[in-house]
Write an enzyme that holds these catalytic residues in place. Sequence first.
Site, PDB file in Angstrom:
ATOM      1  N   GLN A 257      32.344  56.436  82.860  1.00 54.98           N
ATOM      2  CA  GLN A 257      31.886  57.453  82.011  1.00 54.98           C
ATOM      3  C   GLN A 257      33.209  57.893  82.327  1.00 54.98           C
ATOM      4  O   GLN A 257      34.461  57.924  81.312  1.00 54.98           O
ATOM      5  CB  GLN A 257      30.780  58.192  81.452  1.00 54.98           C
ATOM      6  CG  GLN A 257      31.055  58.916  80.800  1.00 54.98           C
ATOM      7  CD  GLN A 257      30.971  58.235  79.094  1.00 54.98           C
ATOM      8  OE1 GLN A 257      30.894  56.785  79.181  1.00 54.98           O
ATOM      9  NE2 GLN A 257      31.907  59.003  78.347  1.00 54.98           N
ATOM     10  N   HIS A 260      37.517  57.691  81.762  1.00 51.17           N
ATOM     11  CA  HIS A 260      37.875  58.061  79.912  1.00 51.17           C
ATOM     12  C   HIS A 260      38.839  58.858  80.467  1.00 51.17           C
ATOM     13  O   HIS A 260      39.950  58.901  79.713  1.00 51.17           O
ATOM     14  CB  HIS A 260      36.964  58.025  79.389  1.00 51.17           C
ATOM     15  CG  HIS A 260      36.500  56.529  78.681  1.00 51.17           C
ATOM     16  ND1 HIS A 260      37.216  56.274  77.512  1.00 51.17           N
ATOM     17  CD2 HIS A 260      34.876  56.254  78.224  1.00 51.17           C
ATOM     18  CE1 HIS A 260      36.578  54.976  77.849  1.00 51.17           C
ATOM     19  NE2 HIS A 260      35.078  54.902  78.021  1.00 51.17           N
ATOM     20  N   GLU A 325      26.234  61.580  73.789  1.00 49.25           N
ATOM     21  CA  GLU A 325      27.197  60.544  72.853  1.00 49.25           C
ATOM     22  C   GLU A 325      26.242  59.467  73.702  1.00 49.25           C
ATOM     23  O   GLU A 325      25.530  58.473  72.979  1.00 49.25           O
ATOM     24  CB  GLU A 325      28.565  60.704  73.506  1.00 49.25           C
ATOM     25  CG  GLU A 325      29.388  59.382  72.570  1.00 49.25           C
ATOM     26  CD  GLU A 325      30.377  59.421  73.333  1.00 49.25           C
ATOM     27  OE1 GLU A 325      30.903  60.129  74.189  1.00 49.25           O
ATOM     28  OE2 GLU A 325      31.227  58.916  72.846  1.00 49.25           O
ATOM     29  N   HIS A 326      25.980  58.649  75.036  1.00 48.84           N
ATOM     30  CA  HIS A 326      25.684  57.605  75.361  1.00 48.84           C
ATOM     31  C   HIS A 326      23.960  58.304  76.367  1.00 48.84           C
ATOM     32  O   HIS A 326      24.266  58.925  77.265  1.00 48.84           O
ATOM     33  CB  HIS A 326      26.297  56.119  76.393  1.00 48.84           C
ATOM     34  CG  HIS A 326      28.300  56.476  76.018  1.00 48.84           C
ATOM     35  ND1 HIS A 326      28.619  57.450  75.600  1.00 48.84           N
ATOM     36  CD2 HIS A 326      27.955  55.579  75.369  1.00 48.84           C
ATOM     37  CE1 HIS A 326      30.437  56.736  75.613  1.00 48.84           C
ATOM     38  NE2 HIS A 326      29.808  55.680  74.304  1.00 48.84           N
ATOM     39  N   ASP A 359      29.362  49.513  74.083  1.00 47.28           N
ATOM     40  CA  ASP A 359      31.075  49.843  74.429  1.00 47.28           C
ATOM     41  C   ASP A 359      31.725  49.034  73.214  1.00 47.28           C
ATOM     42  O   ASP A 359      33.277  49.089  71.990  1.00 47.28           O
ATOM     43  CB  ASP A 359      32.003  50.089  75.465  1.00 47.28           C
ATOM     44  CG  ASP A 359      32.017  51.679  75.835  1.00 47.28           C
ATOM     45  OD1 ASP A 359      31.060  52.428  74.903  1.00 47.28           O
ATOM     46  OD2 ASP A 359      32.506  51.713  76.524  1.00 47.28           O
ATOM     47  N   HIS A 418      23.750  76.765  29.048  1.00 44.18           N
ATOM     48  CA  HIS A 418      22.949  75.550  29.053  1.00 44.18           C
ATOM     49  C   HIS A 418      21.446  75.655  28.891  1.00 44.18           C
ATOM     50  O   HIS A 418      21.257  74.013  28.409  1.00 44.18           O
ATOM     51  CB  HIS A 418      22.333  75.684  30.842  1.00 44.18           C
ATOM     52  CG  HIS A 418      23.772  75.410  31.976  1.00 44.18           C
ATOM     53  ND1 HIS A 418      24.764  76.125  32.017  1.00 44.18           N
ATOM     54  CD2 HIS A 418      23.584  74.631  33.236  1.00 44.18           C
ATOM     55  CE1 HIS A 418      25.197  76.043  32.920  1.00 44.18           C
ATOM     56  NE2 HIS A 418      24.270  74.792  34.036  1.00 44.18           N
TER      57      HIS A 418
END
Lengths: 429, 429
Positions: A257, A260, A325-326, A359, A418
């Site tokens: 991770q 990245h 996220e993960h 991924d 209406h």
Amino acid sequence: MIKIINDVDKIGFLRELQKRNAEDYNDVYEVVDKIIEDVRNNKDSAVKKYTLEFDKVSINNIEVTKEEIEEAFNTIDKELLDTIKKSKENIYNFHKRQVNKGFKYKPEGKDIILGQMVNPIDKVGIYVPGGKAAYPSTVLMNAIPAKIAGVNEINMITPPQNDGKIKDSIIVAASLAGVDRIFKVGGAQGVAALAYGTETIPKVYKITGPGNIFVAAAKRKVSGFVGIDMIAGPSEILIIADECANPKYIAADMISQAEHDEMAASILVTESRSLVDKVVKELERQVNLLERKEIIEKSLTNHGAIIVTDSIKECIDIANEIAPEHLELLTVNCFEMYKEIKNAGAIFLGEYSPEPVGDYFAGPNHTLPTSSTAKFSSALCVDDFIKKTSIIYYSKEALNENREDIIRFAENEGLTGHANAVRIREKSI
Amino acid sequence: MIKIINDVDKIGFLRELQKRNAEDYNDVYEVVDKIIEDVRNNKDSAVKKYTLEFDKVSINNIEVTKEEIEEAFNTIDKELLDTIKKSKENIYNFHKRQVNKGFKYKPEGKDIILGQMVNPIDKVGIYVPGGKAAYPSTVLMNAIPAKIAGVNEINMITPPQNDGKIKDSIIVAASLAGVDRIFKVGGAQGVAALAYGTETIPKVYKITGPGNIFVAAAKRKVSGFVGIDMIAGPSEILIIADECANPKYIAADMISQAEHDEMAASILVTESRSLVDKVVKELERQVNLLERKEIIEKSLTNHGAIIVTDSIKECIDIANEIAPEHLELLTVNCFEMYKEIKNAGAIFLGEYSPEPVGDYFAGPNHTLPTSSTAKFSSALCVDDFIKKTSIIYYSKEALNENREDIIRFAENEGLTGHANAVRIREKSI
């Protein structure tokens, strides 16, 4: 290198982690506004001008040709081609289960029809970054759900390399996934071209895909006029591990991770104090073996953490609060534990399901909510490429039966026009 | 009063129509930013200060009490209560069909489990405008889908009247629809309170519901930190009518849209030239009978139109291009025609299904995409209150079988740490 966090610091760490997302778009909005306006007015010629300025390449043909697509299929490594095909198959098989067909029904005993009709978005644009982050997996994860949704025109944009070409794996992935047209343009100018259209690039109704801060700012700016997907923040992983977990795997997954991006966050949460030292040693050992060592070290030092808790319940509470996220569950009882997780983009179960399985390959989408947004949003999916239209039919009898209620509701809200639209139909009965 | 548009002007009119949405938030962002910052720092005391400033009322208890809820049930008109209950039932029956349960599967012959787990958003906030636009229908349309989704805490905010109270129909609708707590606060201060939390008002993860320009600007500002629903533009109706359609109904329906707001747009599209005069006469006759005459006339004059086409196909093309919030098909073959419609928020079929049937009663949501956004977005629905988490499990054997592909993909993307996370697991096999 990495912070070890005991009870006292926990809340402070969570606060710091959330601040990580506060990218300051104000600095770039000024230039992005100018680019968008220029592309709206000068179309292809503005697109070419900015491609020369930012990508350092002068392009004549903005659109990738048939010949270029053939060439990409010729030059691509055959094993990689095979891998992309398998991955495409898996992604297709997962996402086809997301298809929503809508519904139509007749309430019992009434001459009424109600329904929800599903239609694909007619035209979409997919943004794929260039340079080092030119990922064929991005192409598959965006194009396949759009294709399954039935989108009529899938247009992809991606900045050209210095030689004016697009990486073969990107072209091949696009072609296999059903992208209709590929254009050599990136940045805010690419987003503007998709939002407003140029002589070459068609206007689309929705733009998805990741990008740098200029792309993100441009997407925010055109949002509302066209649809956009989420604006992703820095990537993150949270691992819950018990004392049986393998420290080598934990360290490898945290590092994967961290590589990245310096802003990425890798967090281990465990109640096993004995695991902590082992993981720290493994992190130090493995990081030295990897190409992106410098990025990894910065990411782990600044945004990584090992949080030691008093109970498994506390591990779960922290995961739900961070909404990662993960989320990897490296625990013996992971099949029970995942049911307790309320907030996470994707959950990876057990020691042989490291994040890269998801991924690239397993099938679920890798475009996931970051920075705690998993509390209210989800992975990119087929639903992001469709829209729903409600259907309402009342017969004369059905309207007559319910007219007093509808008129009463309208009049309570002060909307006599209406009420009149219902009342006027009475007179003809 | 209303424009009659022939072929030549059509494109110009569509362009003008789309400009209608370009509200300038820049004027209000400065004040909204200040309010948000103040509420973040000073919480309840800031909320009370702005309520005194903008709503002209000093409130001690921000939260509506049990006693106030009881009082609302005592004072509400009993027929109206009955109407709200029926409407609630219809809305519930429609939206329960939207429930998405997720899925889990095992690819054939493989020790792999993949899935999509659905969870409700834990806490949401619903904004309900006050004053003249305090609509109990807004409460039902926002709270019922949230309740069906399983949201744990539904918090509603709405600005108090001058007497410090909330309209009884609003409180009753909230109570019936399953709202957990009601707070007397509106405007940007209310949105900020929901986004960041105060001593009294809980922080939520998503905010939905309509509001004025300050509310819309505040929602845009907190968007990303919390989720928001769409930002609605001015309301609109498009009616496709054939020569059999009743001009009285057409005029009444155009007027019912126009009475919302001077910016509202009422458009008739027809190939029947004989219908045009009749509708114009009816518009002139009916508008004089209604309370909101002034608003109606301004809306029809500035944003209304009757577009005369050469064919039914052209009518459909124009509808798909405008992508109206509300589309009425007053045509003999409406059950065939609706299938040709790709872009619309809701479609009303036949002459006894005027828009108010959907606004209050039939069941589908009345929160619909405006300003052509039906090209890429949909009515508020149960999905807006849930989020999905992907599930990925690979056994040792499954990882082993696919490891070469995953490593190859990772290495093509230059992410050697990702490849390492798979490779390190091989060594232990």
